[in-house]
Write a protein that holds these residues in place. Structure first.
Motif, mmCIF file in Angstrom:
data_model
loop_
_atom_site.group_PDB
_atom_site.id
_atom_site.type_symbol
_atom_site.label_atom_id
_atom_site.label_comp_id
_atom_site.label_asym_id
_atom_site.label_seq_id
_atom_site.Cartn_x
_atom_site.Cartn_y
_atom_site.Cartn_z
ATOM 1 N N ALA A 171 0.833 -1.202 0.000
ATOM 2 C CA ALA A 171 0.000 0.000 0.000
ATOM 3 C C ALA A 171 0.868 1.252 0.000
ATOM 4 C CB ALA A 171 -0.926 -0.003 1.211
ATOM 5 N N ALA A 172 0.259 2.380 -0.352
ATOM 6 C CA ALA A 172 0.993 3.644 -0.365
ATOM 7 C C ALA A 172 1.510 3.990 1.026
ATOM 8 C CB ALA A 172 0.085 4.762 -0.893
ATOM 9 N N THR A 173 0.681 3.790 2.030
ATOM 10 C CA THR A 173 1.086 3.963 3.425
ATOM 11 C C THR A 173 0.553 2.777 4.223
ATOM 12 O OG1 THR A 173 -0.913 5.148 4.132
ATOM 13 C CG2 THR A 173 0.889 6.463 3.183
ATOM 14 N N LYS A 174 1.154 2.548 5.370
ATOM 15 C CA LYS A 174 0.678 1.443 6.211
ATOM 16 C C LYS A 174 -0.762 1.694 6.673
ATOM 17 C CE LYS A 174 5.147 -0.224 7.882
ATOM 18 N NZ LYS A 174 5.054 -1.484 7.129
ATOM 19 N N ALA A 175 -1.087 2.942 6.957
ATOM 20 C CA ALA A 175 -2.453 3.265 7.366
ATOM 21 C C ALA A 175 -3.448 2.872 6.277
ATOM 22 C CB ALA A 175 -2.568 4.751 7.681
ATOM 23 N N ASP A 176 -3.117 3.212 5.028
ATOM 24 C CA ASP A 176 -3.992 2.833 3.913
ATOM 25 C C ASP A 176 -4.083 1.316 3.777
ATOM 26 O OD1 ASP A 176 -4.400 5.489 3.333
ATOM 27 O OD2 ASP A 176 -2.882 5.566 1.729
ATOM 28 N N GLY A 177 -2.970 0.640 3.983
ATOM 29 C CA GLY A 177 -2.957 -0.812 3.854
ATOM 30 C C GLY A 177 -3.847 -1.497 4.867
ATOM 31 N N TYR A 178 -3.740 -1.082 6.143
ATOM 32 C CA TYR A 178 -4.586 -1.688 7.175
ATOM 33 C C TYR A 178 -6.070 -1.409 6.901
ATOM 34 C CZ TYR A 178 -0.406 -2.539 10.015
ATOM 35 O OH TYR A 178 0.806 -2.975 10.476
ATOM 36 N N ALA A 179 -6.386 -0.171 6.546
ATOM 37 C CA ALA A 179 -7.778 0.183 6.276
ATOM 38 C C ALA A 179 -8.321 -0.614 5.092
ATOM 39 C CB ALA A 179 -7.901 1.685 6.000
ATOM 40 N N LEU A 180 -7.499 -0.779 4.044
ATOM 41 C CA LEU A 180 -7.926 -1.541 2.868
ATOM 42 C C LEU A 180 -8.139 -3.013 3.214
ATOM 43 C CD1 LEU A 180 -8.512 -1.749 -0.146
ATOM 44 C CD2 LEU A 180 -6.033 -2.005 -0.535
ATOM 45 N N ALA A 181 -7.283 -3.556 4.063
ATOM 46 C CA ALA A 181 -7.419 -4.960 4.458
ATOM 47 C C ALA A 181 -8.728 -5.185 5.216
ATOM 48 C CB ALA A 181 -6.227 -5.385 5.310
ATOM 49 N N PHE A 182 -9.003 -4.320 6.186
ATOM 50 C CA PHE A 182 -10.258 -4.459 6.939
ATOM 51 C C PHE A 182 -11.463 -4.225 6.032
ATOM 52 C CE2 PHE A 182 -7.628 -3.924 10.791
ATOM 53 C CZ PHE A 182 -8.168 -4.941 11.571
ATOM 54 N N GLN A 183 -11.363 -3.267 5.123
ATOM 55 C CA GLN A 183 -12.448 -3.003 4.189
ATOM 56 C C GLN A 183 -12.725 -4.239 3.323
ATOM 57 O OE1 GLN A 183 -11.704 -0.533 0.664
ATOM 58 N NE2 GLN A 183 -13.466 0.739 1.264
#
Length: 449
Positions: free
Chosen positions: A407-419
């Motif tokens: 992901a572009a940022t870790k925050a985006d990655g975690y949010a995308l995974a949960f989504q």
């Protein structure tokens, strides 16, 4: 309880209820349930201890994060394999001794790591732990269900499912303290001691309940029990009919997706709170318990309410299919919105609420699956079901790591995974609403016997 309180399409339960209600001592039934819940808490603490001791263990052995992740994945691999042994164990052993064997194994398999710590020993011990924990959930559900009739399995099932939350809320902080003060070896030894304490209580107190085929066969003809008929009147059914039913297949997909969410929460949630939302490590560790508290509360409430509903005439489809599916769809909507929410506290609150509503699926759907088979096939049916469900735990934590890394940022990655998990879970819930009907499929399975 009388037959007039039950749905008209559940005559086998109603007829037995009128004969058996006075024969069951509620205090004893809940005491026995408590013994099994105690074991489930120990069971889950054994699962969770790797996350607690991971960093000091990694420092001592020079392990990378990838190696720790590999250990976690291999645990779930053998956990899935072991799950298929629940049926054979129930066939050749009593519930009493089957759970004794498993609990003793859990208490012993990690001890060699204390004596001779290495990556190889860690892998072997965790894989053995997964293998011996595999059959345990189905056997523990069977043990608890032996003390509760089908119409009253929602609340005891919720207590079993809530044992994971109890372990995270109560035991995880204690194990963390022991690890910090006395080292990771002391944490493992503490769990072995807790297992020994449970073993003494179990051997002194456990008796198998009346809602099993063995109990019915041994009971006099005039002492039939609720939810149970003599073995000759309730023969074995072809297992393929159970496993290929619409209810079993669709519910497997649903629980697999929610189990994936559960394992991602267990593995990655503190990292999401710390790296993605900006909380300190101490704050993230404290907030880790919030989803478990919400989930435990909602599971107990939903179990008690739905048991009351089914006793008042609600069908199994309404109580054990529609209600939990509504919770999962709500969860999916919440998780799908995470990437667009910018307030950390709101993310924590919504994620906890969504997780809690999804968690009610475990006790309710487990109870629905137990209705599909005759009592003597409960352990086998639940063993296969829960083993397949655990595949979600084998895939999701690793997949989340891949998403975060790319992901572009870790925050985006975690949010995308949960989504992503939320959307998949919601789709699975819609499929279950369209396909699952325990009453219908139970009748079809019995007709094929």
């Amino acid at each position: 309880m009388t037959s007039g309180n039950l749905a008209p399409d559940r005559p086998h339960v109603a007829a037995a209820s009128a004969q058996a209600a006075p024969l069951v001592n509620a205090k004893r039934a809940w005491g026995m349930t408590g013994l099994v819940v105690f074991l489930y808490v120990v069971n889950y603490a054994d699962k969770a201890v790797l996350g607690i001791i991971a960093q000091p263990l990694a420092r001592e052995l020079g392990l990378t994060s990838a190696q720790i992740g590999m250990v976690g994945s291999l645990f779930f691999l053998t956990f899935v394999v072991g799950g298929f042994l629940a049926g054979p164990m129930a066939k050749y052993m009593s519930l009493r001794w089957a759970l004794v064997v498993l609990a003793v194994a859990w208490s012993l398999v990690m001890l060699p790591l204390v004596i001779a710590a290495s990556l190889t020993m860690l892998l072997v011990s965790r894989m053995l732990l997964g293998f011996f924990e595999g059959p345990s959930s189905a056997l523990m559900h069977t043990a608890v269900y032996s003390w509760h009739p089908p119409a009253k399995r929602g609340l005891p099932g919720a207590l079993l499912a809530g044992s994971a939350s109890v372990a995270k809320i109560a035991l995880a902080p204690v194990l963390a303290f022991v690890t910090v003060e006395f080292g990771w070896r002391a944490a493992i030894l503490s769990l072995s001691g807790l297992g020994a304490l449970w073993l003494m209580c179990w051997l002194l107190g456990w008796v198998e309940g009346p809602f099993t085929a063995k109990a019915a066969k041994a009971a006099p003809a005039d002492e039939a029990v609720e939810g149970q008929v003599p073995k000759h009147a309730e023969p074995n059914v072809p297992l393929r009919r159970i496993f290929l039913s619409r209810t079993f297949l669709s519910c497997t997909f649903l629980l697999m997706s929610v189990y994936a969410l559960t394992t991602v929460v267990l593995t990655w949630l503190p990292s999401y709170f710390e790296v993605g939302l900006g909380y300190s490590a101490l704050q993230a560790g404290s907030l880790f318990a919030v989803p478990s508290v919400v989930g435990l509360a909602l599971m107990i409430v939903s179990g008690a309410v739905t048991d009351r509903m089914i006793q008042r005439g609600a069908t199994s489809r309404v109580v054990r299919i529609i209600v939990p599916c509504a919770g999962v769809i709500f969860c999916g909507g919440v998780l799908a919105s995470l990437p667009v929410i910018g307030t950390p506290a709101l993310v924590v609150g919504l994620l906890s609420l969504g997780y809690g509503f999804a968690a009610i699926v475990f006790p309710l759907v487990n109870a629905a699956i137990s209705e599909l088979c005759p009592p003597q096939q409960t352990a086998h049916t639940m063993g296969v079901f829960l083993a397949l469900v655990a595949v979600g735990g084998l895939i999701a934590p690793y997949a989340t790591g891949v998403i975060v890394d790319n992901a572009a940022t870790k925050a985006d990655g975690y949010a995308l995974a949960f989504q992503s998990i939320g959307i998949i879970s919601a789709i699975a819930a819609v499929a279950v609403l369209l396909l699952a009907n325990p009453d219908r499929d139970r009748a079809r399975i019995r007709a094929a016997a």
